[in-house]
Design a protein around this motif. Structure first.
Motif, PDB file in Angstrom:
ATOM      1  N   SER A  70      11.815  72.797  39.950  1.00  0.00           N
ATOM      2  CA  SER A  70      11.590  71.390  40.320  1.00  0.00           C
ATOM      3  C   SER A  70      12.276  70.410  39.368  1.00  0.00           C
ATOM      4  N   GLY A  71      12.596  70.816  38.140  1.00  0.00           N
ATOM      5  CA  GLY A  71      13.190  69.926  37.145  1.00  0.00           C
ATOM      6  C   GLY A  71      12.162  69.036  36.493  1.00  0.00           C
ATOM      7  N   ASN A  72      10.926  69.184  36.823  1.00  0.00           N
ATOM      8  CA  ASN A  72       9.836  68.387  36.263  1.00  0.00           C
ATOM      9  C   ASN A  72       9.177  69.206  35.170  1.00  0.00           C
ATOM     10  N   LEU A  73       9.111  68.592  33.934  1.00  0.00           N
ATOM     11  CA  LEU A  73       8.551  69.324  32.800  1.00  0.00           C
ATOM     12  C   LEU A  73       7.098  69.700  33.034  1.00  0.00           C
ATOM     13  N   ALA A  74       6.321  68.771  33.596  1.00  0.00           N
ATOM     14  CA  ALA A  74       4.901  69.044  33.832  1.00  0.00           C
ATOM     15  C   ALA A  74       4.741  70.208  34.793  1.00  0.00           C
ATOM     16  N   LEU A  75       5.534  70.196  35.864  1.00  0.00           N
ATOM     17  CA  LEU A  75       5.439  71.300  36.819  1.00  0.00           C
ATOM     18  C   LEU A  75       5.936  72.600  36.206  1.00  0.00           C
TER      19      LEU A  75
END
Length: 639
Positions: free
Chosen positions: A157-162
């Motif tokens: 996803s490129g999202n750190l949290a995910l």
């Protein structure tokens, strides 16, 4: 297949049965999945999620319907087929749940929808891995199908949290793998332990129903098998029960020992099994008793079976260097003729067996209704007499035999008395014949000898004890040794024991009788010929055997036909005794005239109510004490 693999297979089968045995948990999971994915599809309006929700609902409903269908009573269920059906539905459902969650993350659908679908995937994967841990392949397959797609979506996803969420889920996998495998091991051990316990329980139950000596059914086993047999007996057939009691088996145990006796029982069991009768139950009922239950078409057929059984038992048995011939008594009863239930059938066969034993043994007797009352009474007496010996209900009374010249007591005759706690005093003619017919006289006679010897050991040394012996006692193996053992235990000089025998003894087994008398006479035991003149009196017995005393039957002294002839007989016997240096005892003396008459005829001893009835041991001791006191007083006066 190894033991481990076999247990794993049974764990797998147990899981499959559990899955389809309780489809309610599957239905609850299906409802939750349908609601969760349906809500996500409704909120997002995404075509892929809508299609996925519909497909997932179809799979969920199909799994529940399949479970309900396959668990129907009577449905032929193959474990492997059930497992394949379950695996197909489980993997498809898990893959759909994982893919829908991954798609929501990858497509950046509403975060609430992502959370809803991801929570559903994680919850389902974790929950199902524990529920299906008994089959790790299924549990872990569903877990990975549910979590791997959303984990990949989080990383991509490129999202750190995910990405961190994906890492957390990734770390969840090895933890759940370990938990699942641990649960599997616990379940595996539990099933293994349960199977071991069940096998042990089955073995214990089998042992409880099996005779340890012969391997046949025992009483419990017989009763268990009969419950099943009675349910399948044809209406045109009869159930025949053959109850056997081995003759002379006690002699084998007493003379050769119990190990040899056990080998004899085993051989008898083998012979009964070798008859190969159809639909037959064979049991050792206890001791030396065997029971055979089989179906027959007629009474004639049961007679043929009985003859075959007796022929098998009667064949000589070779045990090492010993050749044994036993024989058997048999009682036969038929259902429904002699009983409408198994208990009644057993009672009828038992009475028939009892009749066979008291009428000569080594024979087969069918039950007959006419034998019930008398035999039941005799069996009651036999059973009660056995208990009476154990409970000390029997007593020994002593009747004095008096020197007619001096009036002193020379001997006491030991007579058994039975004071029944409910029936009162039992007459000897009620229970002695039963004891003789059943062989119980051997135990009873040994007990009488022991008690009489102990009492006599307390008396003055010039007083002897007389004990009646049954021919059955004398024929029993080790009879002489038993009497000598009783004397040793009582510390009584063998010369103070007189054994009274009747003439009937010599008509049946003179060789064993001669050996018995010779052995005991060699130790000093004296013998008396009892009831002389009432049987086939023969002077040959008196010449052959070392009798020291002859007892003239009471019928010659106080009978209804007493007269000149009886007096002449008594005089002749007395004269013979005088010449042979034998004491002659007149029985049944009740009046002073009778005492004087037998004394004048030459009798040396007398016995009867005139002198004393039979009395307990303490009164016998008092009689001797009084007599001793009178003698001492007379001696003192004379001095």
């Amino acid at each position: 297949m190894s033991s481990k693999d076999a247990i794993d297979e049974r764990v797998r089968q147990t899981l499959v049965k559990t899955l389809y045995g309780q489809p309610s948990s599957m239905a609850i999971g299906a409802v939750c999945g349908i609601i969760t994915n349906g809500a996500a599809a409704y909120v997002s309006r995404n075509a892929f999620l809508v299609a996925g929700a519909i497909l997932l609902s179809i799979v969920a409903i199909g799994r529940v319907v399949a479970a309900l269908y396959l668990r129907r009573p009577g449905h032929r269920r193959n474990a492997r087929v059930l497992e394949i059906v379950y695996e197909t539905g489980a993997f498809t459902y898990s893959a759909l749940a994982g893919l829908m969650s991954a798609f929501a993350i990858w497509a950046k659908i509403d975060p609430a929808v992502q959370m809803l679908l991801l929570g559903n995937a994680i919850g389902y994967g974790v929950g199902i891995s524990a529920r299906n841990a008994g089959r790790p392949v299924i549990a872990l397959g569903q877990l990975f199908l549910c979590l791997i797609p959303p984990i990949l979506a989080c990383f991509l996803s490129g999202n750190l949290a995910l990405a961190m969420l994906g890492f957390g889920m990734l770390m969840l996998l090895p933890a759940m793998v370990e938990i699942t495998l641990n649960v599997f091991q616990v379940l595996r051990r539990s099933i293994s332990t349960a199977e071991t316990s069940q096998k042990l329980a089955d073995k214990m139950q089998q042992l409880a129903r099996t005779d340890v000596v012969t391997g046949l059914a025992n009483r419990a086993g017989l009763n268990h098998q009969m419950v099943e047999r009675l349910m399948v007996v044809g209406s045109d057939r009869k159930l025949a029960l053959f109850w056997m009691d081995l003759d002379r088996f006690k002699e084998v145990n007493d003379t050769l020992g119990h190990p040899v006796g056990d080998r004899v029982l085993t051989e008898i069991a083998r012979r009964l099994q070798a008859l190969e009768l159809d639909d037959t139950t064979i049991a050792r009922f206890g001791g030396d008793e065997f029971i055979v239950v089989t179906e027959v078409g007629s009474r004639k057929e049961s007679e043929d079976v009985a003859q075959a059984i007796l022929a098998a038992i009667n064949r000589p048995i070779r045990i090492d260097a010993d050749r044994l011939e036993l024989g058997a008594s048999m009682g036969i009863a038929l259902m429904p003729d002699d009983g409408s239930d198994f208990d009644t059938l057993m009672q009828s066969a038992d009475l028939a067996l009892y009749d066979a034993k008291i009428n000569g043994r080594n024979r087969a007797t069918f039950f007959d209704g006419s034998m019930t009352r008398d035999l039941v009474r005799r069996k009651e007496i036999e059973a009660e007499l056995r208990h009476a010996i154990q409970r000390d209900e029997l007593s020994i009374f002593f009747q004095p035999i008096v020197d007619l010249e001096t009036g002193r007591i020379r001997t006491f005759e030991a007579l058994v008395r039975w004071f029944h706690p409910e029936r009162g005093e039992m007459r000897p003619d009620e229970f002695i014949p039963v004891a003789e017919d059943t062989g119980l006289i051997i135990t009873l006679g040994n007990w009488i000898t022991q008690q009489a010897a102990k009492a006599c050991a307390q008396w003055p040394e010039d007083v002897t004890i007389a004990v009646n012996l049954s021919p059955i006692q004398i024929r029993a193996p080790g009879a002489a040794l038993g009497i000598l053992a009783a004397l040793r235990e009582a510390r009584l000089d063998p010369t103070r024991l007189e054994l009274e025998v009747t003439e009937s003894l010599f008509l049946e087994d003179s060789e064993n009788t001669a050996r018995f008398i010779e052995e005991l006479s060699g130790h000093g035991v004296r013998f008396a010929l009892d009831d002389f003149g009432t049987g086939y009196s023969s002077l040959a017995y008196i010449d052959k055997f070392p009798f020291k005393k002859i007892k003239v039957d009471r019928s010659f002294v106080s009978g209804k036909d007493v007269g000149r002839k009886s007096e002449a007989i008594i005089r002749a016997v007395a004269e013979m005794g005088n010449q042979l240096e034998m004491d002659i005892v007149a029985e049944g003396l009740e009046t002073v005239e009778q005492v004087q008459a037998v004394k004048n005829a030459g009798c040396t001893l007398g016995q009867g109510y005139y002198f004393s009835r039979a009395v307990p041991d303490y009164l016998a001791a008092i009689l001797l004490s009084n007599e001793h006191g009178e003698t001492a007083a007379a001696t003192a006066t004379g001095s």
